[in-house]
Design an enzyme around this catalytic site. Sequence first.
Site, short mmCIF file in Angstrom:
data_model
loop_
_atom_site.label_atom_id
_atom_site.label_comp_id
_atom_site.label_asym_id
_atom_site.label_seq_id
_atom_site.Cartn_x
_atom_site.Cartn_y
_atom_site.Cartn_z
N CYS A 298 0.78 -1.24 0.00
CA CYS A 298 0.00 0.00 0.00
C CYS A 298 0.82 1.31 0.00
CB CYS A 298 -1.07 -0.01 1.07
SG CYS A 298 -0.46 -0.25 2.73
N ARG A 328 10.16 -9.07 4.72
CA ARG A 328 10.25 -8.62 6.12
C ARG A 328 11.33 -9.42 6.83
NH1 ARG A 328 3.89 -7.79 7.90
NH2 ARG A 328 3.38 -6.62 6.01
N GLU A 330 12.11 -11.22 9.65
CA GLU A 330 11.36 -11.78 10.78
C GLU A 330 12.29 -12.33 11.85
OE1 GLU A 330 8.21 -11.54 11.38
OE2 GLU A 330 7.17 -11.25 9.48
N ARG A 339 5.57 -18.09 8.36
CA ARG A 339 6.24 -16.85 8.77
C ARG A 339 7.59 -16.83 8.08
NH1 ARG A 339 5.35 -12.90 12.03
NH2 ARG A 339 3.63 -13.96 13.04
N GLU A 347 -2.60 -7.25 -2.39
CA GLU A 347 -3.08 -6.21 -1.48
C GLU A 347 -4.08 -5.35 -2.21
OE1 GLU A 347 -0.45 -4.15 1.15
OE2 GLU A 347 -2.04 -2.78 1.75
N ASP A 408 -8.98 -9.15 11.93
CA ASP A 408 -8.08 -10.24 11.58
C ASP A 408 -8.88 -11.47 11.21
OD1 ASP A 408 -5.77 -8.84 11.98
OD2 ASP A 408 -5.17 -9.88 13.83
N GLU A 425 -3.22 -15.93 11.98
CA GLU A 425 -3.82 -14.84 11.19
C GLU A 425 -3.41 -15.06 9.74
OE1 GLU A 425 -2.40 -10.81 12.05
OE2 GLU A 425 -2.89 -10.28 9.99
N ASN A 428 -6.10 -9.80 6.79
CA ASN A 428 -6.85 -8.82 7.57
C ASN A 428 -7.49 -7.78 6.67
OD1 ASN A 428 -4.78 -7.07 6.86
ND2 ASN A 428 -3.69 -7.37 8.77
N CYS A 453 -6.97 -0.92 3.59
CA CYS A 453 -6.41 -1.96 2.75
C CYS A 453 -6.68 -3.33 3.34
CB CYS A 453 -4.91 -1.73 2.56
SG CYS A 453 -3.99 -1.78 4.09
N ARG A 460 -0.10 -17.79 3.70
CA ARG A 460 -0.94 -18.07 4.89
C ARG A 460 -2.24 -18.76 4.49
NH1 ARG A 460 0.48 -14.21 9.42
NH2 ARG A 460 2.74 -14.37 9.39
P1 ATP Z 1 1.95 -11.01 12.19
O1 ATP Z 1 1.32 -10.45 13.42
O2 ATP Z 1 1.60 -12.45 11.92
O3 ATP Z 1 3.42 -10.71 12.09
P2 ATP Z 1 1.38 -8.67 10.75
O4 ATP Z 1 0.46 -7.97 11.66
O5 ATP Z 1 2.81 -8.29 10.70
O6 ATP Z 1 1.27 -10.25 10.98
P3 ATP Z 1 0.28 -7.39 8.50
O7 ATP Z 1 1.36 -6.38 8.39
O8 ATP Z 1 -1.02 -6.98 9.02
O9 ATP Z 1 0.78 -8.65 9.29
O10 ATP Z 1 0.18 -8.10 7.06
C1 ATP Z 1 -1.03 -8.59 6.54
C2 ATP Z 1 -0.91 -10.00 6.07
O11 ATP Z 1 0.37 -10.30 5.49
C3 ATP Z 1 -1.04 -11.03 7.17
O12 ATP Z 1 -2.38 -11.25 7.48
C4 ATP Z 1 -0.41 -12.23 6.52
O13 ATP Z 1 -1.31 -12.84 5.61
C5 ATP Z 1 0.72 -11.65 5.71
N1 ATP Z 1 2.01 -11.72 6.41
C6 ATP Z 1 2.55 -10.82 7.25
N2 ATP Z 1 3.77 -11.21 7.66
C7 ATP Z 1 4.02 -12.39 7.05
C8 ATP Z 1 5.12 -13.31 7.07
N3 ATP Z 1 6.22 -13.05 7.77
N4 ATP Z 1 5.03 -14.42 6.32
C9 ATP Z 1 3.94 -14.68 5.58
N5 ATP Z 1 2.87 -13.86 5.52
C10 ATP Z 1 2.90 -12.73 6.25
ZN ZN Z 2 -1.71 -1.97 3.50
MG MG Z 3 4.54 -9.05 11.66
#
Ligand code: ATP
Ligand code: ZN
Ligand code: MG
Length: 494
Positions: A298, A328, A330, A339, A347, A408, A425, A428, A453, A460
């Site tokens: 976004c 990301r 992680e 993850r 998106e 979520d 999750e 969302n 968004c 996932r």
């Molecule tokens: P989490 O709490 O699990 O780290 P987030 O709050 O960081 O998630 P958002 O930034 O809201 O996630 O991202 C929206 C979507 O992106 C999530 O619902 C998920 O489907 C996906 N997502 C986020 N981080 C990851 C990841 N590390 N691996 C795979 N999918 C991811």
């Molecule tokens: Zn967004």
């Molecule tokens: Mg996260």
Amino acid sequence: MKLKLTADLMFGKNIDETKDFLEGLLAEFNKKMVKEKVGVEKWFINNNTLTLTVTSEGKRRAHEVLLQLRKTLSEQMGKKYRVGVRNIKTKRYEITFEVEKKPLQQIKVPFAEVSIKNRIVKLVLEEIDEEFLRKNYVDRIIKRVKEKIDAQYYEGKKEYWELIWESEQKEPLWDKDPSEEMQKLGWIVLLGKGKWFYRPPAAAIMRAMERIALENIVQPLGFKEVIEPMHVSFETWLRTGHLEGMPGEIYYICEPKSRDPAEWERFIDLVKITKEVPSEELVKNLKPPRDGVVYAQCPNIYASMRGKTIAEEDLPLLLFEHYVPSNRYESGGKHGIERVDEFHRIEIVYIGRKEQLVELRDRLIESYKHVFNNILELEWRMARVTPFYMQQAGIVGSEEEKSKGTIDFEAWLPYRGDRSKEWLEFQNISIVGEKYTKAFNIKGQKSELWSGCSGVGLERWMVSFLAQKGLNPDNWPKGFKKYLPELPEMPKFL
Ligand code: ATP
Ligand code: ZN
Ligand code: MG
């Protein structure tokens, strides 16, 4: 709040002669400022420098007053003595204020010494320049201190979570970890930390998930595709807040200092001779980063519309992106494909009037429900979530929270265990209000615009489905098999 600022005002020449005139000007200035509880004290002249102390107990910041005084003095002294203030040097700035809650621990903040007694915070800043004052860093330092105190109170507390819908229970077809099993079959291969290679069967499942989302949600609701770059500039992330929110999760990008092979000669020599990457030599050839890899799609979508006014008939504006992966860092939290450091999302972004977005969200939820109930046949649920700091502000349960905020979507992962707690999750939906439309100055012809968004995480979706339904296509629901009638064969490795 009490402010006390001592500064040197440097004039263009010696001002010893002007003492009486200055005394008059300052007295007049003080008289004007009485009702604002602001005053100039303890002033003296030395050669070309006027040293003075500004105090304030009112609404005006002492540094604003100082800048105003600079202007007044320059004007008046200019008329009479043809001299003006060239430069300001702040020697000491003391700021004392009361906070609502007593800090639990000592607080540190750049530029200032912080001391705290019960609920009274004292900041001392030394030797700061005019730009620092002009750009109002001072207010942001005060705000940051307050934020840090608040954070001490909600640290470790969970976000607020409220169930709003749940599907019926569905007996899982197995209880294995799909990532582990796919890895054994060779469907997925780990290539570097948290980055997977998807071989044909796994790639086909992920693409089927994507088609399901596109054909049942994204396209029927009228979202139009955009394609964005994989790099996001710091300028964009300064506006969205990502650089203050999650600097430790970003993958940063460095440009080479030059593409001239001569500049890279030593690097190339070292690679050829050692067959290793000489990191030190490499870093010497790189510029500091000014961009990062997409974290969520976004921000670039908003950046592309910066400063635009959207025609009323185009509202709500509905866009989606599914070309760039998200990256990301992680760190330790990685697991299987759920993850990861690089993942694939669709998106969707919506910009429109508040009531348009609230209505759109309901339609989105209906489409998602159709997919998860009738195509993927998942056991899943929806929850309204609110970060802890928003709970504090009394936003939970309010009308505002019901139209803004995040929902979520979660699925049960049988391999992890108990149905009562092992949920993931998988996507969302958010409405963020005017946060981003304001940050990027995106306007409507008549109406105030909100935006939001929804991120569809394909890994996932895939994990949620496979964790409940297994890897054997014979057992998959009919609705899903329509999108993937046959699984491509794996190459045979000998
Ligand atoms: P989490 O709490 O699990 O780290 P987030 O709050 O960081 O998630 P958002 O930034 O809201 O996630 O991202 C929206 C979507 O992106 C999530 O619902 C998920 O489907 C996906 N997502 C986020 N981080 C990851 C990841 N590390 N691996 C795979 N999918 C991811
Ligand atoms: Zn967004
Ligand atoms: Mg996260």
